[in-house]
Design an enzyme around this catalytic site. Structure first.
Site, short mmCIF file in Angstrom:
data_model
loop_
_atom_site.label_atom_id
_atom_site.label_comp_id
_atom_site.label_asym_id
_atom_site.label_seq_id
_atom_site.Cartn_x
_atom_site.Cartn_y
_atom_site.Cartn_z
N HIS A 26 -33.53 -24.67 5.43
CA HIS A 26 -32.98 -25.24 6.66
C HIS A 26 -31.87 -26.22 6.29
O HIS A 26 -32.13 -27.27 5.72
CB HIS A 26 -34.09 -25.95 7.45
N THR A 56 -31.99 -31.59 18.27
CA THR A 56 -32.22 -30.31 17.62
C THR A 56 -31.04 -30.04 16.70
O THR A 56 -30.01 -30.72 16.77
CB THR A 56 -32.37 -29.18 18.66
N HIS A 84 13.61 2.50 23.96
CA HIS A 84 13.04 3.76 23.45
C HIS A 84 13.44 3.99 21.99
O HIS A 84 13.46 5.13 21.51
CB HIS A 84 13.48 4.95 24.30
N SER A 87 11.49 -5.18 -5.24
CA SER A 87 10.73 -4.01 -5.66
C SER A 87 10.65 -4.00 -7.18
O SER A 87 11.63 -4.32 -7.86
CB SER A 87 11.40 -2.72 -5.17
N ARG A 89 4.01 -9.39 5.93
CA ARG A 89 2.78 -10.19 5.86
C ARG A 89 2.44 -10.76 7.23
O ARG A 89 1.26 -10.80 7.63
CB ARG A 89 2.94 -11.32 4.84
N ARG A 109 -19.75 -18.24 11.20
CA ARG A 109 -19.32 -18.91 9.96
C ARG A 109 -18.08 -18.24 9.37
O ARG A 109 -17.32 -18.87 8.63
CB ARG A 109 -20.45 -18.90 8.92
#
Length: 485
Positions: free
Chosen positions: A83, A108, A156, A288, A302, A337
């Site tokens: 816990h 609690t 388009h 490259s 990215r 989490r």
């Protein structure tokens, strides 16, 4: 050192996002926040008459920052007790022995876990908002600079009526302003969504027992803790947890921003493909490993990748909320989490990329003009038709003349790879002699961009100016984001 290189590292942590955002969701900040919440609870209970000594409060406040050695103490206790909250109650009690018996009094586990999560959501939004304002400011400067530089518009995926480079950027700004509004609205709503002190099933029964049935004191306790935590108000009714609907709404705003990131990044990548616009490219950067000449738009690629990930977090939040049972179930814990921190880390990484890209976009004016020259003769045909009609010629007859010449010129461009010679063909036809002297005006690119420049100016001087007013102090210190990789 071995742990760093032999253990999986989340790339959001190791490569993409800022240190300040990583700290918000760090173990140290989490457990420090838990301790601060226990201080708020003890102070408020004491203020309402419970027997809590000055020494207990003093010791609690002296140890709100968890020591490095205490992480191990808590880990050993958690392994024993299974816990996490009780492990940290125990650890905090060792540091503040005078308060050991009253830490967590009446509460609690969700008193600390959920109120802490709400605090993290608020603080993380506070980090994102000025960064987004900074991106909007930079793009606005870019849009103003190029507000009257004509370029091909595309509908388009095909060349269409001319716009300007600045007008196109204004589309991105408009969407980012919506994201700013969404995140601000989410942050403002969050301020009245604190969980507060509600007990194990949301009935506040434990606190009612502590205060001997005094409902007013229980309500006042909720108000005091909420105010000390920096929130405007707490929800009146919760279960053991705050409603996971809050997570849905927060992550919806982040996911919406993620879709904007993918859209903006995609636009810049397309323009880079046309060689009209390029993201910043550093002197020693390699595009490259094989093709040395390449300038790949890696930042925007990215951005699209992380934006795509960000907009998909909303599904996790929706499904987690809808799967909750009655007063609560723990199947939300593990996924939250992951989802809550990663959604904010992802949004933060996107903002660093947007900052970096918007700080140094390269506009290739010669290429833009070349592409205009290739397509503008076709677009100018409507102007030529109108000019001929004004001189009494039949619109239908003029249209047919231009249609035939346009198809001939199109074949030269597409089948022979030669420059567009439509204007030369028009000039060579006796039929168009009445408007030949006007052709330079009829094909001037500036006459095809409509109110583009005015639209940019109006957007920046009204909506952008108003939206950024609250961020003026932060905007004074906006720096270029440095990407790690």
């Amino acid at each position: 050192m071995g742990d760093n290189h032999d253990t999986y590292q989340n790339p959001l942590n190791s490569r993409y996002c800022s240190n300040e955002m990583k700290f918000v969701f760090s173990p140290r900040n989490r457990f420090n926040t838990w301790r601060q919440l226990w201080v708020y609870l003890a102070e408020s209970e004491r203020e309402l008459g419970l027997d809590i000594s000055d020494e207990a409060i003093s010791q609690l406040k002296a140890h709100t920052a968890i020591e490095d050695s205490e992480f191990e103490t808590a880990a050993v206790e958690e392994k024993r007790r299974r816990h996490d909250v009780m492990a940290h109650v125990h650890t905090y009690g060792l540091a503040a022995p005078a308060a050991a018996g009253i830490i967590h009094w009446g509460a609690t586990s969700c008193y600390v876990t959920d109120n802490a999560d709400l605090t993290f959501l608020r603080d993380a939004l506070d980090l994102l908002l000025p960064k987004l304002a900074g991106v909007i400011q930079r793009l606005s400067s870019f849009a103003l600079e190029y507000r009257d530089l004509p370029c091909l518009g595309y509908t388009h995926g095909q060349p269409a009526q001319l716009v300007t480079v600045g007008k196109r950027a204004s589309l991105w700004i408009t969407d980012l302003l919506d994201d700013l509004h969404n995140l601000e609205h989410t942050r403002d709503r969050l301020m009245s969504k604190f969980r507060g002190v509600k007990g194990t099933t949301g009935t506040q029964a434990s606190f009612l027992a502590i205060f001997k049935g005094d409902h007013d004191k229980v309500e006042r306790l909720d108000e005091l803790v909420t105010a000390r935590a920096g929130f405007e108000s707490a929800e009146i009714s919760t279960s053991q947890t705050y409603s996971r609907k809050i997570d849905v709404d927060v992550i919806h705003a982040l996911s919406s921003f993620g879709s904007t990131c993918e859209r903006v990044g995609g636009d810049i990548r397309h323009l880079a493909m046309f060689k009209e616009l390029e993201e910043p490219f550093e002197a020693d950067q390699i595009g490259s490993s094989a093709m040395a000449y390449k300038r790949n738009p890696m930042r925007c690629e990215r951005l699209c990748s992380l934006g795509r990930k960000l907009r998909n977090f909303s599904g996790d939040a929706e499904q987690t909320y809808s799967a909750q049972w009655l007063e609560r179930s723990l199947d939300d814990s593990a996924i939250r989490r992951i989802t809550l921190p990663e959604s904010f880390l992802c949004a933060d990484a996107c903002l660093l990329l947007l900052n970096n890209v918007s700080s140094g976009m390269v506009v290739n004016k010669a290429v833009i003009q070349q592409r205009i020259d290739q397509e503008l003769p076709f677009m100018a045909t409507e102007n030529i038709i109108m000019a001929m009609v004004e001189r009494g010629f039949s619109r239908q007859e003029t249209h047919e003349e231009i249609r035939v010449l346009s198809h001939q010129a199109g074949a030269v461009v597409k089948q022979q790879g030669k420059p567009n010679d439509l204007l030369e063909r028009i000039q060579g036809r006796e039929f168009f002699k009445p408007v030949i002297s006007e052709l330079p005006n009829l094909i001037d690119p500036q006459t095809f961009t409509g109110r583009s420049a005015r639209i940019v100016e109006r957007l920046v001087n009204t909506k952008v100016k108003t939206a950024l007013e609250r961020y003026q102090d932060a905007l004074q210190n906006v720096k270029d984001a440095e990407l790690k990789v």
